[in-house]
Motif scaffolding. Structure first.
Motif, PDB file in Angstrom:
ATOM      1  N   GLY A  16       0.866  -1.190  -0.089  1.00 42.35           N
ATOM      2  CA  GLY A  16      -0.111   0.143  -0.017  1.00 42.35           C
ATOM      3  C   GLY A  16       0.900   1.290   0.015  1.00 42.35           C
ATOM      4  O   GLY A  16       0.583   2.202  -0.752  1.00 42.35           O
ATOM      5  N   LEU A  48      -6.208   2.669   0.590  1.00 39.64           N
ATOM      6  CA  LEU A  48      -6.224   1.668  -0.348  1.00 39.64           C
ATOM      7  C   LEU A  48      -6.376   0.315   0.709  1.00 39.64           C
ATOM      8  O   LEU A  48      -5.471   0.506   1.548  1.00 39.64           O
ATOM      9  CB  LEU A  48      -4.802   1.375  -0.923  1.00 39.64           C
ATOM     10  N   GLN A 108      14.559  14.253  -5.687  1.00 36.10           N
ATOM     11  CA  GLN A 108      14.417  13.402  -6.976  1.00 36.10           C
ATOM     12  C   GLN A 108      14.482  14.523  -8.134  1.00 36.10           C
ATOM     13  O   GLN A 108      13.733  15.387  -7.956  1.00 36.10           O
ATOM     14  CB  GLN A 108      13.062  12.752  -6.725  1.00 36.10           C
ATOM     15  N   ARG A 128      -0.335  17.495   2.843  1.00 33.39           N
ATOM     16  CA  ARG A 128       0.832  16.751   2.834  1.00 33.39           C
ATOM     17  C   ARG A 128       1.254  16.763   1.368  1.00 33.39           C
ATOM     18  O   ARG A 128       2.644  16.565   1.187  1.00 33.39           O
ATOM     19  CB  ARG A 128       0.259  15.149   3.004  1.00 33.39           C
TER      20      ARG A 128
END
Ligand SMILES: Cc1cc2nc3c(=O)[nH]c(=O)nc-3n(C[C@H](O)[C@H](O)[C@H](O)COP(=O)(O)OP(=O)(O)OC[C@H]3O[C@@H](n4cnc5c(N)ncnc54)[C@H](O)[C@@H]3O)c2cc1C
Ligand SMILES: Cc1cc2nc3c(=O)[nH]c(=O)nc-3n(C[C@H](O)[C@H](O)[C@H](O)COP(=O)(O)OP(=O)(O)OC[C@H]3O[C@@H](n4cnc5c(N)ncnc54)[C@H](O)[C@@H]3O)c2cc1C
Lengths: 490, 420
Positions: free
Chosen positions: B127, B191, B307, B415
């Motif tokens: 998840g 999920l 990233q 978030r």
């Protein structure tokens, strides 16, 4: 204002802003757009517009918004679920004048194209550099990339390479409000934020109009091998498919045809498949030469063990083309053996193949309606062709029924009512057999985020539109405490 | 009744402890639902008590991303585990979201199959990996989590349970919520079950390594490899900070290492590995095992984690400029040049202004190539100074989607990108 007056006002506005040649309102001209590849449904559009640029598409959408008229996008009109079925009270936006390949960037292995570009045109453009665009629907010589995006189209080689969703990295869209927005990551492989690109692909033209598409280009493999295996019956061919997959091999494609579809293909294109075959498999392997050699040996052995009585290996591109010819022409070919037919599209788990095929045969026997089977066997995507004669009273309805019963078989085996042709208008009524009301309600939350006024291709996909901003099932929703099992409902 | 009583009526629940903190936010409760139905009832109870909810999988990287502005309840998925169905002949599996990825691979491995996703952080749940859209080296051949998910069950903030997709690999019925939910960081729903497609574990593997001296050399070698069409499953480059940047001395630099993963039938892999060694030249050699850093991140929990994404083949620009901006900080970079993704670690003790400079340098170059730079995580001292995401295209539509799915803003508020 009444609809005709609003349509006339939009026609006038667009003739002024896009030029008169971009707007069609003559009834005879409108009629040529009345249906897509699913001719059972036909509606003459209120107006047809042929924009040439993103700005023009945005202008058309804004004109629809201002006049509160629905609009429908259309690429090449080859869709098989009625997705591009026009609205008599709306505008059909046709992308056939947006056919430029804007950029090919081989360093970044991608191309930027307009939505009307024909699928095969991309591969043609880049094949000299040993690249291609991987998703290859059988309609690839005519269907548009915009239509492919809307349907998340697949093709024979999607078993190994994936579908449109795996090969489009960025989209410029005109939102249902007329804004121009980029979704996805452009030429990159990973985006930030919610994957709106991922949900737009396969949304069947209900979330906006794609105006630029960034597609991945895939390097053509070192080596390709194609074999044609003839089996006495479908069961043994199905067994061979399972054995190949169980051996840990992922072929580029595994396609199956039954005796009836072979007969049709022979008549149509003289493909000369082995005599007496109850089923044929076309298996294509690609990759580095040594890997392919090992896999070819393994596939050959599995086919023989499963009862193949003849195996042919394509010696060159010409022979490969000949092998594929029968398969690729199958839909049209059944026209040779039946005046009318329905192209069905359903999916089952691959291992259920023998059982489902037996059930289809029984169904056919019981109803007297012949069914030819052609399918992407590797991923369990069936294309039963339900044959009938409209001139025989009752046969059309009987064929409809058989076609629907086949979908029920797919659902019963945990499969899907469509693997690649989409829901459109045709299958909206079947969608609730696969999904609960809550599932469909949740999907339509996305619709409400993109198109709260529901002007963009309304009436497609979902059997019942969700009113946006509405609290679902107001008054019947249990109180949270009650639902949490904390209070009784007396 | 109190919120905790109501939660306890559904499943095991307790008052939160300091170790349950999400970034700097102290939650009040933790609940451990064991089924989709319990997740639904937990969320209905949370909504009745107006609790903000943060989902926790393995909790390996809960502090990543922006800290939520509120987190009253941790919905912990560690009891929501198990492989519900593994249809080996169909190459699919249905798995509960809290199942550790390692456990998933163990069960599948017994049948010679795998879910082609790397476990970048030990303990990660399926998840969590899907919710963050994560991927490692295998992405080159197999794509990211979104490409493996074929169906899922999700519970909305209001407790409504919804499904999309199904159990077959090819399916275009209805909207694909699977792709929307993948990478949504638990801000659109919880999920509970995920259906994935699988691949056979390859018969053989080889890792071909080649020391490289500069990003430019990586680029040249990549072009040469491409011409040979060796179909690598993955290609990674480890770039420690070169000694030449650390100390302006003439000590020979610790070279970067380029590693190619080849998978397939044994004969084929051996032949391709030999060819790769020949094409790469230099000190290239083939190995059966990967280097120790393979399939991990360059950063630790104290570092600033970056990233950078660019179009394929254009990572070398950002690498040069990041290295230049980070001169002397000891930055480490792991690149996947053929996929256009890199991860970098700036040591967390760096001056905040310096961190901002490095991020700006990386972002400017990435954006000039049509790419972007994301700060995945940063220590609390530095985080407030940084723009974590940079400009995000389509943010208006993203807000609209969040508004539809979670109108009260109860799931991990703040978030996600743009404060979603
Ligand atoms: C003989 C034959 C073989 C076929 N074989 C396959 C196959 O192997 N695999 C497969 O997947 N399909 C196949 N199809 C179906 C069809 O070709 C595909 O669905 C194709 O993607 C449709 O493209 P089109 O340009 O014709 O779209 P259209 O039929 O014009 O439109 C299809 C849908 O896309 C929407 N749309 C079109 N352009 C845009 C745009 N720019 N932005 C947003 N929405 C848009 C329309 O509103 C409509 O909902 C086949 C069809 C035929 C007739
Ligand atoms: C912000 C962020 C960015 C990341 N980016 C990358 C990346 O680019 N590449 C990479 O390889 N790895 C990345 N990772 C790490 C990788 O995803 C971790 O391996 C994984 O998140 C750990 O899983 P976990 O079970 O420990 O999840 P946790 O650390 O417990 O949770 C991670 C996130 O997922 C949410 N979440 C967890 N379970 C569910 C669920 N069942 N339903 C809904 N939401 C859930 C949480 O709320 C949280 O936002 C990232 C992680 C985070 C948090």
């Amino acid at each position: 204002m009444e609809v005709p007056a609003r349509l006339a006002a939009v026609a006038e506005r667009l003739a002024a802003s896009l030029g008169p040649h971009a707007v069609l309102s003559d009834p005879a001209e409108l009629r040529t757009y009345e249906c897509d590849g699913l001719a059972r449904y036909a509606v003459s559009p209120g107006l047809v517009v042929l924009p040439e640029s993103t700005e023009q598409v945005a202008e058309v959408v804004r004109a629809c918004r201002d006049a509160d008229l629905p609009f429908v996008a259309r690429g090449s009109g080859t869709g098989l679920s009625g997705g591009a079925l026009p609205r008599s009270d709306g505008v059909l936006i046709v992308t056939s004048r947006m056919r430029r390949i804007l950029e090919v960037d081989l360093d970044a292995e991608c191309a930027v194209v307009e939505p009307g570009v024909i699928n095969l045109a991309i591969s043609r453009e880049v094949s000299p550099a040993h690249y291609h665009y991987a998703p290859d629907p059988s309609s690839q010589q005519i269907c548009s990339i915009g239509g492919n995006v809307a349907e998340n189209s697949g093709g024979a080689h999607c078993l190994k390479y994936g579908f449109t969703a795996h090969h489009v990295t960025g989209l410029e869209i005109v939102t249902p409000d007329g804004d121009v927005v980029w979704l996805g990551a452009g030429k990159c492989r990973q985006s930030t934020g919610y994957d709106l690109l991922g949900v737009f692909i396969g949304s069947e033209g209900t979330l906006g109009i794609a105006t630029k598409v960034v597609v991945r280009l895939v390097q053509t493999q070192q080596c390709v091998e194609t074999i044609l295996a003839a089996f006495p019956d479908m069961a043994s061919a199905g067994e061979a498919v399972s054995a190949i997959i169980a051996a840990g091999i992922t072929p580029a494609a595994i396609e199956m045809m039954d005796a009836l579809s072979i007969e049709a293909a022979e008549q149509a294109v003289d493909c000369r498949y082995p005599d007496g075959a109850g089923a044929v498999l076309i298996v294509e392997l690609d990759g580095p030469a040594d890997d392919v050699a090992a896999e070819l040996a393994a596939v050959t052995a599995r086919c023989e063990q499963s009862g193949a009585f003849e195996l042919r290996r394509a010696a060159d591109e010409y022979e490969r083309g000949e092998m594929w010819k029968g398969r690729k022409s199958a839909f049209a070919a059944v026209g040779r053996i039946s005046p009318d037919y329905i192209v069905q599209d359903g999916v089952i788990p691959r291992t259920a193949l023998p059982e489902v095929l037996a059930d289809i045969a029984a169904l056919s026997e019981r109803t007297g309606i012949r069914v030819a089977n052609v399918f992407h066997a590797g991923d369990g995507n069936l294309h039963p062709l339900v044959l009938y004669d409209e001139s025989v009273p009752g046969q059309g309805d009987a064929a409809e029924e058989v076609s629907g019963a086949i979908l029920d078989l797919c659902i019963g085996h945990g499969g899907s009512i469509t693997g690649e042709h989409g829901v459109g208008v045709d299958k909206a009524k079947h969608l609730p057999k696969m999904f609960t009301a809550d599932d469909l309600d949740t999907m339509q939350l996305v619709r409400c985020a993109f198109d709260p006024a529901q002007r963009c291709n309304p009436g497609k996909v979902f059997p019942t539109p969700r009113l946006c901003g509405e609290v679902p099932r107001r008054g019947t929703t249990p109180h949270p405490a009650q639902a949490a099992g904390l209070a009784e409902a007396f | 009744m109190t919120a905790l009583d109501d939660l306890r009526a559904v499943c095991e629940a307790r008052a939160a402890q300091p170790t349950d903190r999400v970034a700097d936010v102290e939650p009040r409760f933790v609940a451990y639902p064991t089924s989709t139905d319990e997740v639904s009832r937990v969320l209905r109870a949370a909504s009745a008590h107006e609790l903000h909810v943060v989902v926790r999988g393995g909790g390996t990287k809960l502090h990543w991303g922006a800290p939520p502005t509120a987190a009253d309840l941790i919905l912990d998925t560690s009891r929501l585990t198990g492989v519900v169905e593994h249809a080996a002949g169909d190459l699919i599996a249905v798995i509960r979201a809290g199942t550790p990825l390692a456990e998933v691979q163990r069960v599948l491995g017994e049948h010679g199959q795998r879910l082609p996703l790397d476990e970048m952080l030990p303990g990660a749940t399926l998840g969590g990996v899907v919710a963050t859209g994560a991927a490692g080296p295998l992405r080159l051949r197999h794509g990211t989590a979104r490409d493996q998910v074929i169906g899922l069950t999700v519970v909305r903030a209001d407790g409504v349970v919804a499904h999309s997709g199904g159990k077959v690999v090819k399916n275009v019925a209805g909207y694909d919520l699977g792709r929307l939910l993948t990478g949504s960081y638990g801000t659109l729903g919880v999920l509970t079950e995920i259906a994935v497609k699988l691949t056979p574990v390859p018969a053989a593997r080889a890792y071909v390594r080649r020391p490289v001296r500069s990003p430019g050399e990586v680029r040249d070698l990549s072009v040469r490899l491409k011409q040979e069409r060796l179909a690598p499953t993955a290609m990674e480059v480890e770039c420690p900070e070169p000694d030449s940047l650390r100390r302006p001395a003439r000590v020979p630099g610790h070279p970067d290492l380029m590693v190619l993963l080849l998978e397939g039938p044994a004969d084929g892999v051996a032949a391709r590995a030999e060819k790769a060694v020949q094409v790469l030249g230099g000190d290239a050699r083939a190995d059966a095992e990967p280097p120790e850093w393979w399939g991990s991140y360059p950063f630790g929990p104290e570092d600033v984690a970056l990233q950078v994404v660019t179009p394929v083949g254009q990572l070398f620009g950002p690498v040069y400029s990041m290295r230049d901006a980070a001169r002397g900080t000891g930055m480490r970079i792991f690149c996947s040049p053929a996929a256009g993704v890199l991860h970098a670690a700036i040591p967390g003790d760096v001056d905040p202004d310096r961190a901002v400079e490095i991020v700006n340098a990386a972002r400017t170059v990435a954006m000039s190539h049509g790419g972007h730079c994301t700060v995945l995580a940063a220590p609390p001292k530095i985080r407030p100074e940084l723009d974590l995401w940079g400009p995000v295209e389509g943010i208006g539509l993203m807000r609209a989607v969040k508004q539809e799915f979670d109108p009260a803003g109860r799931l991990a508020p703040g978030r996600f990108v743009g404060g979603i």
